[in-house]
Write an enzyme that holds these catalytic residues in place. Structure first.
Site, short mmCIF file in Angstrom:
data_model
loop_
_atom_site.label_atom_id
_atom_site.label_comp_id
_atom_site.label_asym_id
_atom_site.label_seq_id
_atom_site.Cartn_x
_atom_site.Cartn_y
_atom_site.Cartn_z
N LYS A 113 -17.03 78.75 38.92
CA LYS A 113 -17.71 77.57 38.38
C LYS A 113 -17.96 77.68 36.88
CE LYS A 113 -20.15 75.08 41.90
NZ LYS A 113 -21.47 74.53 42.25
N ARG A 139 -30.53 64.16 45.43
CA ARG A 139 -31.05 63.34 44.34
C ARG A 139 -30.72 61.87 44.56
NH1 ARG A 139 -27.82 66.55 39.95
NH2 ARG A 139 -26.40 66.21 41.67
N SER A 195 -28.27 70.33 36.48
CA SER A 195 -28.10 71.44 35.55
C SER A 195 -27.00 71.14 34.54
CB SER A 195 -27.75 72.72 36.32
OG SER A 195 -28.81 73.10 37.15
#
Length: 163
Positions: free
Chosen positions: A41, A90, A128
């Protein structure tokens, strides 16, 4: 003791993540915030740095600890004796991916439940990735991350500017 795992990359941890931690800490005897060791990632912070940034914010929840894992989440959960995996949502856009992951995890171990927790609406658009992006340009990220994360991002930006 009822243990849950709250997994993620946490690169870096946000106030939305901490909101999910608070909710999980009320529901379980022990919460393990599990930092995924996934170099693919391309994280900004190392696993050790992410763990430190998280640990520095856990004082309000004595039943929450931090650990890391390199492989399959369900194997890590099984090794730690967890009965559940907590996943923060979210927005509706998170649901499809999280639903697929929950079904795969259930296939791998039907004894471990996945529980979806909605974060506060104030954090519904915070990620993030977005925090790192706006931080690079010097924007105020104080509403979205704890102070130690601001300092870590500022330090990283300053060291990159010097390079």
């Amino acid at each position: 003791m009822r243990i849950c795992i709250y997994p993620g990359t946490f690169d870096p941890i946000t106030n939305g993540h901490l909101d999910v931690v608070a909710r999980a800490a009320r529901l379980f005897d022990k919460v393990i915030v599990a930092v995924a060791d996934n170099p693919g990632k391309g994280p900004l912070f190392s696993v050790a740095e992410r763990m430190r940034l998280i640990e520095e914010n856990l004082a309000p929840w004595p039943n929450v600890v931090v650990d890391s894992f390199p492989g399959l989440l369900v194997e890590f959960a099984r090794e730690r004796g967890a009965v559940a995996i907590i996943r923060g949502l979210r927005a509706l856009s998170d649901f499809e991916f999280e639903f697929q992951m929950a079904l795969m995890n259930r296939h791998l171990d039907h004894e471990i439940e996945t529980i979806f927790v909605m974060t506060k609406d104030a954090y519904s658009y915070t990620s993030s990735r977005l925090v790192k992006q706006v931080s690079r340009f010097g924007a105020d990220i104080a509403p979205f991350v704890p102070p130690n994360v601001i300092a870590a991002l500022d330090d990283r930006r300053a060291s990159n500017d010097e390079a």
